[in-house]
Scaffold this active site. Structure first.
Site, PDB file in Angstrom:
ATOM      1  CG  HIS A   1      -2.020   0.913   1.238  1.00 62.28           C
ATOM      2  ND1 HIS A   1      -3.264   0.589   1.727  1.00 62.28           N
ATOM      3  CD2 HIS A   1      -2.122   2.195   0.804  1.00 62.28           C
ATOM      4  CE1 HIS A   1      -4.071   1.621   1.603  1.00 62.28           C
ATOM      5  NE2 HIS A   1      -3.400   2.622   1.053  1.00 62.28           N
TER       6      HIS A   1
ATOM      7  CG  HIS B   1      -1.331   6.607  -1.623  1.00 63.98           C
ATOM      8  ND1 HIS B   1      -2.476   6.436  -2.376  1.00 63.98           N
ATOM      9  CD2 HIS B   1      -1.608   6.091  -0.397  1.00 63.98           C
ATOM     10  CE1 HIS B   1      -3.416   5.854  -1.627  1.00 63.98           C
ATOM     11  NE2 HIS B   1      -2.915   5.631  -0.426  1.00 63.98           N
TER      12      HIS B   1
ATOM     13  NE  ARG C   1      -0.229  11.461  -2.875  1.00 64.75           N
ATOM     14  CZ  ARG C   1      -1.192  10.830  -2.232  1.00 64.75           C
ATOM     15  NH1 ARG C   1      -2.031  10.045  -2.894  1.00 64.75           N
ATOM     16  NH2 ARG C   1      -1.360  10.978  -0.954  1.00 64.75           N
TER      17      ARG C   1
ATOM     18  CG  ASP D   1      -6.411   3.285  -0.222  1.00 59.82           C
ATOM     19  OD1 ASP D   1      -6.963   3.002   0.846  1.00 59.82           O
ATOM     20  OD2 ASP D   1      -5.494   4.121  -0.306  1.00 59.82           O
TER      21      ASP D   1
ATOM     22  CG  ASN E   1      -9.810   8.171   5.659  1.00 57.82           C
ATOM     23  OD1 ASN E   1     -10.324   7.629   6.619  1.00 57.82           O
ATOM     24  ND2 ASN E   1     -10.395   8.274   4.482  1.00 57.82           N
TER      25      ASN E   1
ATOM     26  CG  ASP F   1      -2.403   4.618   3.697  1.00 59.52           C
ATOM     27  OD1 ASP F   1      -2.313   5.032   2.513  1.00 59.52           O
ATOM     28  OD2 ASP F   1      -3.408   4.828   4.403  1.00 59.52           O
TER      29      ASP F   1
ATOM     30  CG  HIS G   1      -1.037  14.690   1.174  1.00 57.99           C
ATOM     31  ND1 HIS G   1      -1.832  14.595   0.053  1.00 57.99           N
ATOM     32  CD2 HIS G   1      -1.467  13.742   2.027  1.00 57.99           C
ATOM     33  CE1 HIS G   1      -2.716  13.629   0.233  1.00 57.99           C
ATOM     34  NE2 HIS G   1      -2.521  13.085   1.415  1.00 57.99           N
TER      35      HIS G   1
HETATM   36  O1  DOR Z   1      -4.805   9.039   4.747  1.00 58.53           O
HETATM   37  C1  DOR Z   1      -5.006   8.602   3.636  1.00 58.53           C
HETATM   38  N1  DOR Z   1      -4.401   9.113   2.558  1.00 58.53           N
HETATM   39  N2  DOR Z   1      -5.870   7.594   3.481  1.00 58.53           N
HETATM   40  C2  DOR Z   1      -6.267   7.182   2.264  1.00 58.53           C
HETATM   41  O2  DOR Z   1      -7.059   6.275   2.195  1.00 58.53           O
HETATM   42  C3  DOR Z   1      -5.768   7.841   1.058  1.00 58.53           C
HETATM   43  C4  DOR Z   1      -4.476   8.471   1.300  1.00 58.53           C
HETATM   44  C5  DOR Z   1      -4.049   9.434   0.207  1.00 58.53           C
HETATM   45  O3  DOR Z   1      -4.160   9.093  -0.972  1.00 58.53           O
HETATM   46  O4  DOR Z   1      -3.539  10.499   0.549  1.00 58.53           O
END
Ligand code: DOR
Length: 432
Positions: free
Chosen positions: A57, A59, A61, A151, A277, A304, A308
């Site tokens: 898991h 991300h 981007r 997700d 989340n 996860d 950002h």
């Molecule tokens: O905190 C989270 N960020 N939970 C998610 O399910 C998505 C993820 C994101 O893509 O930033």
């Protein structure tokens, strides 16, 4: 030409010290007092050796938010964290819901040369939750997708979830569910409980996760398909998974490093770095998650990793995007919460961080999650578990800075990572 590497004095799975010889991308020898003329030599000095970590898991981007992360920067963070493979989540822009997008992400991973990137395909078109995406085409593509997930969003419609579970059976796929009943979390900012009441922030109740897990294990059992539950965060979820596994339902689950360590008390800082989340939960949830991981009810640690940009994260709590970085510190958090507390030994760490995630994600075919043994692909990590250092966000490989561990003294230094016999990290430094 492939370099031959002779690594002296390492402890596979933290057990007896031995030497390891890598030749032609595989572990050619593992034993006492190996010598090999012409090999590059590394003095392991008693480092713990584990199979390369596998993340279910991540991300990354790209495409779409390369200001927050690219496949290259995320791959570097992964290699520095001891990973040899990561699954890239589908909530990119455009969404990874077609063969074209998953192939693009897969190719970018190959070009990184640092880690194998296995794209996750979206379950529904545009993550919209109404129409199944081209699951078969993504499975048949060069990326050979086996994990499908919306997700960031839950596949909330039970009939659609049932169809997705049935569909992926044809090619041995798995649906990875972000378990969140959206009608119960509208406007939610943090865990629903005493803290949210005190802080005046709208709560995200445990029941919103547990209701979906209960529903989906019943569906998976009914249609005889495989379900994977993303980022389990509550004690009740662990109980439901334990029940489902005892019934013989084919369900697996993951927990994040941050849910193994941090609690909703941190929301009182109003620092959005702690907004995620599913949200950080209570200390008793943390304890239940650790126990669930220890007894195998929870199969895997998954980061996860959610980079950002500053604009999306350094603003007031309500406006900030949820998510935190995870790749580079994941093993350290596992050592701190699970190894130092003696809940997991090194073999079990390898199981939860490499073997099982590789199996769940279908990456054993690519040589991930295999036992450290002669003849096995040389995907491995060397870690110094005792070395402690403070996390400096400015030094992270990620393009983003949203780590919840800034300033924390964490154990466990990744000294080297090898991908198919080639070092991606040496002496703690990325090789690309
Ligand atoms: O905190 C989270 N960020 N939970 C998610 O399910 C998505 C993820 C994101 O893509 O930033």
């Amino acid at each position: 030409m492939n370099t031959t590497w002779l690594i002296k004095d390492i402890r596979p799975y933290g057990e007896a010290a031995m030497d390891l010889l890598i030749r032609d991308g595989v572990i050619a020898e593992l034993g006492a007092e190996i010598s090999a003329a012409g090999a590059e030599r590394i003095d392991g000095g008693g480092l713990v050796a584990l199979p390369g970590l596998v993340d279910l898991h991540t991300h990354l981007r790209e495409p779409g938010r390369e200001d927050a992360e690219t496949v290259q920067t995320g791959a570097r963070a992964a290699a520095l964290g001891g990973f040899t493979a990561v699954h890239a989540m589908a909530n990119t822009d455009p969404v990874a819901d077609t063969a074209g997008v998953v192939e693009q992400v897969w190719r970018l991973g190959r070009e990184s040369g640092l880690v194998d990137v296995a794209p996750v395909g979206a379950v529904t078109v545009g993550l919209g939750g109404t129409q199944l995406a081209e699951l078969g085409a993504m499975a048949d593509s060069a990326a050979r997708v086996r994990v499908f997930s919306d997700d960031g969003f839950c596949v909330a419609d039970p009939a659609l979830m049932r169809r997705a579970l049935e569909y992926v059976k044809a090619f041995g796929g798995v649906i990875a569910q972000h378990a969140e009943e959206p009608r119960l979390t509208a406007g939610a900012q943090m865990n629903e409980g005493i803290r949210s009441a005190q802080l005046g922030l709208t709560g995200w109740p445990a029941a919103a996760e547990e209701a979906i897990i209960a529903r989906d294990v019943l569906l998976a059992g009914h249609v005889g398909s495989r379900l994977h539950v993303c980022h389990v965060s509550t004690a009740g979820s662990v109980e439901l998974l334990r029940w489902a596994k005892a019934k013989g339902i084919d369900v697996t689950a993951e927990v994040t490093p941050h849910h193994l360590l941090l609690t909703d008390d941190l929301a009182a800082t109003y620092d959005p770095v702690y907004k995620v989340n599913p949200p950080l939960r209570t200390a008793s949830d943390v304890q239940a998650l650790r126990e669930g991981l220890a007894d195998g009810t929870i199969d895997a640690v998954a980061t996860d990793h959610a980079p950002h940009s500053v604009e999306d994260k350094e603003c007031e709590w309500g406006a900030a995007r949820p998510g935190m970085l995870g790749l580079q510190q994941a093993l350290s958090i596992v050592i701190m919460t699970m190894v130092e507390s003696r809940l997991l030994d090194w073999r079990a760490v390898a199981d939860r961080c490499s073997t099982r995630p590789a199996r769940i994600g279908g990456l054993v075919r690519d040589g991930h999650g295999t036992e450290l043994a002669e003849g096995a692909p040389a995907n491995l990590v060397l870690v110094d578990p005792a070395a402690r250092s403070a996390v400096d966000p400015a030094e992270l490989a990620s393009r983003s800075r949203n780590t919840p561990y800034a300033g924390m003294e964490l154990p466990g230094r990744v000294v080297a990572t090898f991908l198919r016999g080639r070092p991606t990290v040496l002496d703690g430094k990325a090789q690309r």
